[in-house]
Motif scaffolding. Structure first.
Motif, PDB file in Angstrom:
ATOM      1  N   GLY A   1       0.819  -1.210   0.000  1.00  0.00           N
ATOM      2  CA  GLY A   1       0.000   0.000   0.000  1.00  0.00           C
ATOM      3  C   GLY A   1       0.849   1.254   0.000  1.00  0.00           C
ATOM      4  N   ARG A   2       1.881   1.281   0.843  1.00  0.00           N
ATOM      5  CA  ARG A   2       2.768   2.434   0.873  1.00  0.00           C
ATOM      6  C   ARG A   2       3.552   2.555  -0.434  1.00  0.00           C
ATOM      7  NH1 ARG A   2       4.833   0.489   5.992  1.00  0.00           N
ATOM      8  NH2 ARG A   2       3.654   1.333   7.748  1.00  0.00           N
TER       9      ARG A   2
ATOM     10  N   THR B   1      -2.735   5.274   5.052  1.00  0.00           N
ATOM     11  CA  THR B   1      -1.917   5.506   3.857  1.00  0.00           C
ATOM     12  C   THR B   1      -2.627   6.367   2.817  1.00  0.00           C
ATOM     13  OG1 THR B   1      -0.680   3.458   4.145  1.00  0.00           O
ATOM     14  CG2 THR B   1      -0.754   4.374   1.929  1.00  0.00           C
ATOM     15  N   ALA B   2      -3.872   6.036   2.498  1.00  0.00           N
ATOM     16  CA  ALA B   2      -4.580   6.749   1.433  1.00  0.00           C
ATOM     17  C   ALA B   2      -4.787   8.217   1.787  1.00  0.00           C
ATOM     18  CB  ALA B   2      -5.914   6.074   1.148  1.00  0.00           C
ATOM     19  N   ALA B   3      -5.230   8.495   3.019  1.00  0.00           N
ATOM     20  CA  ALA B   3      -5.483   9.886   3.415  1.00  0.00           C
ATOM     21  C   ALA B   3      -4.192  10.696   3.423  1.00  0.00           C
ATOM     22  CB  ALA B   3      -6.149   9.932   4.790  1.00  0.00           C
ATOM     23  N   VAL B   4      -3.103  10.090   3.911  1.00  0.00           N
ATOM     24  CA  VAL B   4      -1.812  10.781   3.927  1.00  0.00           C
ATOM     25  C   VAL B   4      -1.356  11.087   2.504  1.00  0.00           C
ATOM     26  CG1 VAL B   4       0.640  10.479   4.436  1.00  0.00           C
ATOM     27  CG2 VAL B   4      -1.070   9.909   6.161  1.00  0.00           C
ATOM     28  N   THR B   5      -1.531  10.122   1.600  1.00  0.00           N
ATOM     29  CA  THR B   5      -1.107  10.318   0.210  1.00  0.00           C
ATOM     30  C   THR B   5      -1.922  11.408  -0.466  1.00  0.00           C
ATOM     31  OG1 THR B   5      -0.510   7.973   0.103  1.00  0.00           O
ATOM     32  CG2 THR B   5      -0.702   9.152  -1.985  1.00  0.00           C
ATOM     33  N   LEU B   6      -3.229  11.403  -0.253  1.00  0.00           N
ATOM     34  CA  LEU B   6      -4.075  12.449  -0.843  1.00  0.00           C
ATOM     35  C   LEU B   6      -3.662  13.830  -0.349  1.00  0.00           C
ATOM     36  CD1 LEU B   6      -7.480  10.575  -0.593  1.00  0.00           C
ATOM     37  CD2 LEU B   6      -6.507  11.496  -2.711  1.00  0.00           C
TER      38      LEU B   6
END
Length: 251
Positions: A89-90, A132-137
């Motif tokens: 994921g990361r 992971t997703a929220a941090v990436t966005l």
């Protein structure tokens, strides 16, 4: 030929001839640069982990005026970010971030853009799997904002009327942000965003360290929104392949 010594991050690596690699580097002082690391595949002594994806350090680049490919003389790694390779994921999220940076950043000094990229990769490396997703966005919206494509959120992107914080709005990719009720009736297209989605966008673009919680449906909606926004503003029309792998969870 001038020697450029600058902070840099490896965003892409590909084999070149029998013993070398071509790297795409995001640099603090010269934007994105393509370099050849001669002998990097046959021996680790000269470059070590410098050819690993997302490694960061000080690069010594021999610039060749009028050329698109320069020579990498050395790369002293200071941060390797192994955590990005230990979780799919990361890793896919970091790959999507690198792909966007390669499309957005040009060959010119942009310290703030470089700083946003460093901050985003560091936050991603430390993120829990469910974050992971929220941090990436958030990191990607920060990058978009630093490059110069920050969307209008507090005022209408068309008439500049104030947008209420609790209002449901239409977000128009081509115009460049939120529309007031009047302009949303006059301009077709875009997506309706609830107040919670607008609150998340304001948080990401206002404070890079602020945590935003999203459920699966909200995550997918925000990924789609940002992908559509990038498609409207990127000069290169090619699909974002790494992005689609990350968005679809195709691993």
């Amino acid at each position: 030929m001038p020697l450029l010594v600058t902070d840099a991050i490896v965003l892409h690596a590909a084999p070149y001839l029998e013993s070398s690699r071509i790297l795409r580097l995001a640099t603090r002082d010269a934007g994105v640069q393509s370099v050849v690391a001669r002998g990097a595949r046959s021996s680790k002594k000269r470059f070590g982990s410098a050819v690993d994806l997302f490694a960061e350090g000080q690069a010594q680049i021999q610039l060749k005026p009028g050329r698109d490919l320069h020579s990498l003389h050395g790369f002293d790694v200071t941060v390797s970010r192994p955590a990005l390779a230990l979780d799919l994921g990361r890793f896919t999220a970091a790959s999507a971030m690198a792909e966007c940076a390669l499309r957005l950043v040009h060959e010119e000094a942009a310290p703030a853009v470089y700083g946003a990229l460093v901050r985003g990769l560091d936050q991603l490396a430390a993120a829990a799997p469910d974050r992971t997703a929220a941090v990436t966005l958030g990191a990607l919206w920060q990058l978009v904002g630093e490059v110069g494509f920050r969307p209008a959120l507090e005022h209408c992107a068309e008439c500049h009327a104030e947008i209420r914080a609790d209002a449901e709005v239409r977000f128009h990719h081509r115009v460049g942000g939120a529309l007031c009720e009047r302009c949303s009736r006059l301009l077709p297209g875009g997506r309706r965003l609830p107040p919670s989605a607008m609150e998340a966008l304001r948080a990401w673009l206002g404070d890079a360290d602020l945590e935003v919680g999203l459920d699966d449906g909200e995550t997918r909606a925000h990924q789609r929104l940002l992908r559509e926004f990038l498609a409207q503003h990127l000069p290169d029309p090619r699909p974002l392949k790494a992005w689609l792998v990350w968005e679809q969870g195709a691993w």
